[in-house]
Design an enzyme around this catalytic site. Structure first.
Site, PDB file in Angstrom:
ATOM      1  N   THR A 133      44.340  65.488 100.745  1.00 54.22           N
ATOM      2  CA  THR A 133      43.769  64.962 101.982  1.00 54.22           C
ATOM      3  C   THR A 133      44.651  63.922 102.663  1.00 54.22           C
ATOM      4  O   THR A 133      45.375  63.168 101.991  1.00 54.22           O
ATOM      5  CB  THR A 133      42.386  64.317 101.677  1.00 54.22           C
ATOM      6  OG1 THR A 133      42.017  63.482 102.773  1.00 54.22           O
ATOM      7  CG2 THR A 133      42.415  63.455 100.434  1.00 54.22           C
ATOM      8  N   LYS A 162      41.996  61.255  94.938  1.00 52.77           N
ATOM      9  CA  LYS A 162      42.653  62.465  95.453  1.00 52.77           C
ATOM     10  C   LYS A 162      44.173  62.379  95.286  1.00 52.77           C
ATOM     11  O   LYS A 162      44.836  63.391  95.068  1.00 52.77           O
ATOM     12  CB  LYS A 162      42.294  62.646  96.934  1.00 52.77           C
ATOM     13  CG  LYS A 162      40.900  63.243  97.166  1.00 52.77           C
ATOM     14  CD  LYS A 162      40.905  64.753  96.954  1.00 52.77           C
ATOM     15  CE  LYS A 162      39.590  65.383  97.351  1.00 52.77           C
ATOM     16  NZ  LYS A 162      39.594  66.842  97.223  1.00 52.77           N
ATOM     17  N   GLU A 186      43.628  61.303 103.737  1.00 53.35           N
ATOM     18  CA  GLU A 186      43.166  59.977 103.292  1.00 53.35           C
ATOM     19  C   GLU A 186      44.147  59.369 102.285  1.00 53.35           C
ATOM     20  O   GLU A 186      44.120  58.163 102.055  1.00 53.35           O
ATOM     21  CB  GLU A 186      41.770  60.073 102.675  1.00 53.35           C
ATOM     22  CG  GLU A 186      40.640  60.302 103.683  1.00 53.35           C
ATOM     23  CD  GLU A 186      40.386  59.097 104.590  1.00 53.35           C
ATOM     24  OE1 GLU A 186      40.474  57.954 104.126  1.00 53.35           O
ATOM     25  OE2 GLU A 186      40.094  59.327 105.776  1.00 53.35           O
ATOM     26  N   TYR A 191      38.011  57.260  97.104  1.00 57.14           N
ATOM     27  CA  TYR A 191      38.205  58.690  97.388  1.00 57.14           C
ATOM     28  C   TYR A 191      39.698  59.003  97.502  1.00 57.14           C
ATOM     29  O   TYR A 191      40.217  59.914  96.855  1.00 57.14           O
ATOM     30  CB  TYR A 191      37.475  59.060  98.687  1.00 57.14           C
ATOM     31  CG  TYR A 191      37.783  60.449  99.208  1.00 57.14           C
ATOM     32  CD1 TYR A 191      37.165  61.577  98.670  1.00 57.14           C
ATOM     33  CD2 TYR A 191      38.696  60.643 100.251  1.00 57.14           C
ATOM     34  CE1 TYR A 191      37.450  62.852  99.162  1.00 57.14           C
ATOM     35  CE2 TYR A 191      38.988  61.909 100.740  1.00 57.14           C
ATOM     36  CZ  TYR A 191      38.363  63.000 100.188  1.00 57.14           C
ATOM     37  OH  TYR A 191      38.651  64.264 100.674  1.00 57.14           O
TER      38      TYR A 191
HETATM   39  P1  NDP Z   1      32.103  69.596 101.300  1.00 57.62           P
HETATM   40  O1  NDP Z   1      31.637  68.216 101.061  1.00 57.62           O
HETATM   41  O2  NDP Z   1      31.462  70.388 102.401  1.00 57.62           O
HETATM   42  O3  NDP Z   1      31.955  70.450  99.940  1.00 57.62           O
HETATM   43  C1  NDP Z   1      32.216  69.881  98.698  1.00 57.62           C
HETATM   44  C2  NDP Z   1      31.714  70.832  97.624  1.00 57.62           C
HETATM   45  O4  NDP Z   1      32.004  70.264  96.338  1.00 57.62           O
HETATM   46  C3  NDP Z   1      30.205  71.093  97.647  1.00 57.62           C
HETATM   47  O5  NDP Z   1      29.982  72.463  97.416  1.00 57.62           O
HETATM   48  C4  NDP Z   1      29.702  70.274  96.479  1.00 57.62           C
HETATM   49  O6  NDP Z   1      28.526  70.796  95.904  1.00 57.62           O
HETATM   50  C5  NDP Z   1      30.876  70.453  95.510  1.00 57.62           C
HETATM   51  N1  NDP Z   1      30.851  69.491  94.397  1.00 57.62           N
HETATM   52  C6  NDP Z   1      30.700  68.156  94.462  1.00 57.62           C
HETATM   53  N2  NDP Z   1      30.720  67.632  93.229  1.00 57.62           N
HETATM   54  C7  NDP Z   1      30.896  68.659  92.361  1.00 57.62           C
HETATM   55  C8  NDP Z   1      30.998  68.763  90.962  1.00 57.62           C
HETATM   56  N3  NDP Z   1      30.894  67.692  90.145  1.00 57.62           N
HETATM   57  N4  NDP Z   1      31.195  69.979  90.401  1.00 57.62           N
HETATM   58  C9  NDP Z   1      31.275  71.076  91.186  1.00 57.62           C
HETATM   59  N5  NDP Z   1      31.152  71.059  92.524  1.00 57.62           N
HETATM   60  C10 NDP Z   1      30.983  69.854  93.102  1.00 57.62           C
HETATM   61  O7  NDP Z   1      33.688  69.543 101.520  1.00 57.62           O
HETATM   62  P2  NDP Z   1      34.631  70.301 102.569  1.00 57.62           P
HETATM   63  O8  NDP Z   1      34.344  71.734 102.552  1.00 57.62           O
HETATM   64  O9  NDP Z   1      34.621  69.544 103.849  1.00 57.62           O
HETATM   65  O10 NDP Z   1      36.064  70.026 101.930  1.00 57.62           O
HETATM   66  C11 NDP Z   1      36.571  70.848 100.904  1.00 57.62           C
HETATM   67  C12 NDP Z   1      37.584  70.068 100.088  1.00 57.62           C
HETATM   68  O11 NDP Z   1      38.646  69.635 100.929  1.00 57.62           O
HETATM   69  C13 NDP Z   1      37.039  68.809  99.423  1.00 57.62           C
HETATM   70  O12 NDP Z   1      37.696  68.663  98.182  1.00 57.62           O
HETATM   71  C14 NDP Z   1      37.450  67.692 100.354  1.00 57.62           C
HETATM   72  O13 NDP Z   1      37.567  66.460  99.680  1.00 57.62           O
HETATM   73  C15 NDP Z   1      38.789  68.217 100.833  1.00 57.62           C
HETATM   74  N6  NDP Z   1      39.200  67.772 102.153  1.00 57.62           N
HETATM   75  C16 NDP Z   1      38.362  67.939 103.220  1.00 57.62           C
HETATM   76  C17 NDP Z   1      38.740  67.564 104.481  1.00 57.62           C
HETATM   77  C18 NDP Z   1      37.848  67.772 105.660  1.00 57.62           C
HETATM   78  O14 NDP Z   1      38.151  67.207 106.724  1.00 57.62           O
HETATM   79  N7  NDP Z   1      36.803  68.569 105.569  1.00 57.62           N
HETATM   80  C19 NDP Z   1      40.066  66.942 104.722  1.00 57.62           C
HETATM   81  C20 NDP Z   1      40.919  66.931 103.548  1.00 57.62           C
HETATM   82  C21 NDP Z   1      40.482  67.314 102.318  1.00 57.62           C
HETATM   83  P3  NDP Z   1      27.062  70.202  96.209  1.00 57.62           P
HETATM   84  O15 NDP Z   1      26.459  71.125  97.219  1.00 57.62           O
HETATM   85  O16 NDP Z   1      26.417  70.268  94.880  1.00 57.62           O
HETATM   86  O17 NDP Z   1      27.237  68.792  96.718  1.00 57.62           O
HETATM   87  P1  GDP Z   2      36.973  60.370 106.893  1.00 50.84           P
HETATM   88  O1  GDP Z   2      38.184  60.315 107.744  1.00 50.84           O
HETATM   89  O2  GDP Z   2      37.085  61.338 105.759  1.00 50.84           O
HETATM   90  O3  GDP Z   2      36.504  59.036 106.423  1.00 50.84           O
HETATM   91  O4  GDP Z   2      35.841  61.049 107.818  1.00 50.84           O
HETATM   92  P2  GDP Z   2      34.506  60.447 108.485  1.00 50.84           P
HETATM   93  O5  GDP Z   2      34.062  61.475 109.460  1.00 50.84           O
HETATM   94  O6  GDP Z   2      33.515  60.037 107.443  1.00 50.84           O
HETATM   95  O7  GDP Z   2      34.986  59.124 109.238  1.00 50.84           O
HETATM   96  C1  GDP Z   2      35.966  59.162 110.252  1.00 50.84           C
HETATM   97  C2  GDP Z   2      36.076  57.785 110.882  1.00 50.84           C
HETATM   98  O8  GDP Z   2      34.889  57.498 111.628  1.00 50.84           O
HETATM   99  C3  GDP Z   2      36.239  56.628 109.894  1.00 50.84           C
HETATM  100  O9  GDP Z   2      37.226  55.758 110.390  1.00 50.84           O
HETATM  101  C4  GDP Z   2      34.880  55.935 109.920  1.00 50.84           C
HETATM  102  O10 GDP Z   2      34.922  54.538 109.640  1.00 50.84           O
HETATM  103  C5  GDP Z   2      34.515  56.166 111.374  1.00 50.84           C
HETATM  104  N1  GDP Z   2      33.072  55.995 111.642  1.00 50.84           N
HETATM  105  C6  GDP Z   2      32.530  55.173 112.560  1.00 50.84           C
HETATM  106  N2  GDP Z   2      31.194  55.236 112.506  1.00 50.84           N
HETATM  107  C7  GDP Z   2      30.877  56.099 111.525  1.00 50.84           C
HETATM  108  C8  GDP Z   2      29.627  56.588 111.025  1.00 50.84           C
HETATM  109  O11 GDP Z   2      28.562  56.233 111.456  1.00 50.84           O
HETATM  110  N3  GDP Z   2      29.719  57.535 110.013  1.00 50.84           N
HETATM  111  C9  GDP Z   2      30.917  57.988 109.529  1.00 50.84           C
HETATM  112  N4  GDP Z   2      30.938  58.899 108.578  1.00 50.84           N
HETATM  113  N5  GDP Z   2      32.102  57.508 109.975  1.00 50.84           N
HETATM  114  C10 GDP Z   2      32.082  56.588 110.962  1.00 50.84           C
END
Ligand code: NDP
Ligand code: GDP
Length: 338
Positions: free
Chosen positions: A125, A153, A127, A149
């Site tokens: 990520t 990662k 992040e 986080y």
């Molecule tokens: P989501 O939060 O939508 O999905 C995360 C999944 O992980 C869910 O299915 C969740 O299941 C599962 N999970 C959580 N804990 C566990 C565990 N202990 N064992 C097995 N499964 C688990 O994430 P995204 O689809 O948005 O992202 C996919 C991946 O990419 C993640 O690893 C995220 O950190 C990474 N990522 C995402 C970005 C984004 O902008 N979307 C950017 C960069 C990286 P449950 O339903 O049980 O919670």
């Molecule tokens: P991130 O980049 O994985 O932390 O994705 P988020 O969507 O959670 O947050 C993106 C940015 O939005 C971060 O800088 C947060 O601090 C900012 N932000 C501001 N207000 C909020 C809020 O109400 N919820 C979330 N999730 N983020 C917020």
């Protein structure tokens, strides 16, 4: 028929990736943990729910992972499972670390002894760049994570690189910048905004409460990013790639554009915690700052440089900021994610 395991099958990216892999003729196994939401609404949205073989799968349980991998003997594993919300990682750092770092190490180590020729994808990520050391960020930019986080990662990212180099495993890592869609979790800012704006438009909500509006993100469309993930795994050599749009925008801009989609306009008044956004249409306050949403440490600016992915994979983000906001707000107006 190739066998792929996607971990975290109930998540946003998995819904799009499983559709893509099924279209390419894969047998898709989806890892699901006991506590998961069993409505499988995302998999149903992308129309793949009945085509996926579900596996009882929790990244915190070694023997569960071991037995599952041994039994399925996958050709590819896409590790998308994570505690994926930065905000929660501050209140649950140990859980986050166990899932996002140790969980990855568990899979890598099991693969090493059980099936070392399995291709492995780690969901890294932007992040990890955190307090950015250069702008824009690419594969060579030094890391400086700013949350539990990001730290977890980053450990998982390096462990993936380490298993690749030490044991010649096909272990890949995609450093993906924020990618969103109507399937995004409601706690993330983009979906929080698109849902709130659609509800305010329909008279179902009065105010959107928000944290730091000045942080900047490189937001892309999740549906396109999973194509990049697939291409990373099909590249002849295992490697690390940044996937990003190459554009950055503030949270404030996202809010402004979202209100434009519903034919409104926001005017800002006040400063810092007292700042509010007023609707031009109704004259009412529709956006308010709530310090509850501030984070102990913030990532102020993310901007990715996807040149390597463009050159070596032929991958490029097509959907840019304005279109993405429109897709998300329109989907929520239609009750897409309800
Ligand atoms: P989501 O939060 O939508 O999905 C995360 C999944 O992980 C869910 O299915 C969740 O299941 C599962 N999970 C959580 N804990 C566990 C565990 N202990 N064992 C097995 N499964 C688990 O994430 P995204 O689809 O948005 O992202 C996919 C991946 O990419 C993640 O690893 C995220 O950190 C990474 N990522 C995402 C970005 C984004 O902008 N979307 C950017 C960069 C990286 P449950 O339903 O049980 O919670
Ligand atoms: P991130 O980049 O994985 O932390 O994705 P988020 O969507 O959670 O947050 C993106 C940015 O939005 C971060 O800088 C947060 O601090 C900012 N932000 C501001 N207000 C909020 C809020 O109400 N919820 C979330 N999730 N983020 C917020």
């Amino acid at each position: 028929m190739k066998k792929a395991i996607i971990t975290g099958i109930t998540g946003q990216d998995s819904a799009y990736l499983s559709k893509l892999l099924l279209e390419k003729g894969y047998e898709v196994y989806g890892g699901v943990r006991r506590g998961s939401d069993r409505t499988y609404w995302r998999l149903k949205r992308t129309g793949v729910f009945d085509k996926i073989k579900l596996l009882d799968f929790d990244l915190t349980e070694y023997s569960n992972l071991f037995e599952t991998i041994k039994k399925i003997q996958p050709d590819e594993i896409y590790n998308l499972a994570a505690q994926s919300f930065v905000g929660t990682s501050f209140t649950q750092p140990i859980v986050t670390s166990d899932i996002n770092y140790n969980g990855v190490l568990r899979i890598l180590d099991i693969l090493k002894s059980v099936k070392p020729d399995t291709k492995f994808y780690q969901a890294s990520t932007s992040e990890m760049f955190g307090k950015v050391q250069e702008v824009p960020q690419n594969e060579k930019t030094p890391f400086y994570p700013r949350s539990p986080y990001g730290v977890a990662k980053l450990g998982a990212h390096w462990m993936t690189v380490n298993y690749r180099e030490s044991y010649k495993m096909f272990a890949t890592s995609g450093i993906l910048f924020n990618h969103e869609s109507p399937l995004r979790g409601e706690e993330f800012i983009t979906r929080k905004i698109s849902l709130a704006v659609s509800r305010i438009f329909k008279g179902e909500q009065e105010v959107l409460e928000i944290g730091n509006m000045d942080s900047k993100r490189d937001w892309g469309y999740a549906k396109e990013y999973v194509e990049g993930i697939y291409q990373i795994m099909q590249n002849p050599i295992p490697d690390t790639f940044v996937l990003a749009t190459g554009e950055t925008h503030t949270v404030r801009e996202f809010i402004e554009k979202a209100f434009i989609v519903v034919g409104d306009e926001i005017s800002w008044e006040g400063e810092k915690e007292k700042e509010v956004g007023k609707s031009k249409k109704s004259g009412k306050i529709v956006v308010r700052v709530n310090p509850e949403f501030f984070r102990p440490s913030e990532v102020n600016l993310l901007l990715g440089d996807p040149t390597k992915a463009e050159k070596e994979l032929g991958w490029k983000a097509k959907t840019k900021f304005e279109k993405l906001v429109e897709i998300m707000v329109k989907a929520d107006l239609d009750g897409f994610g309800a």
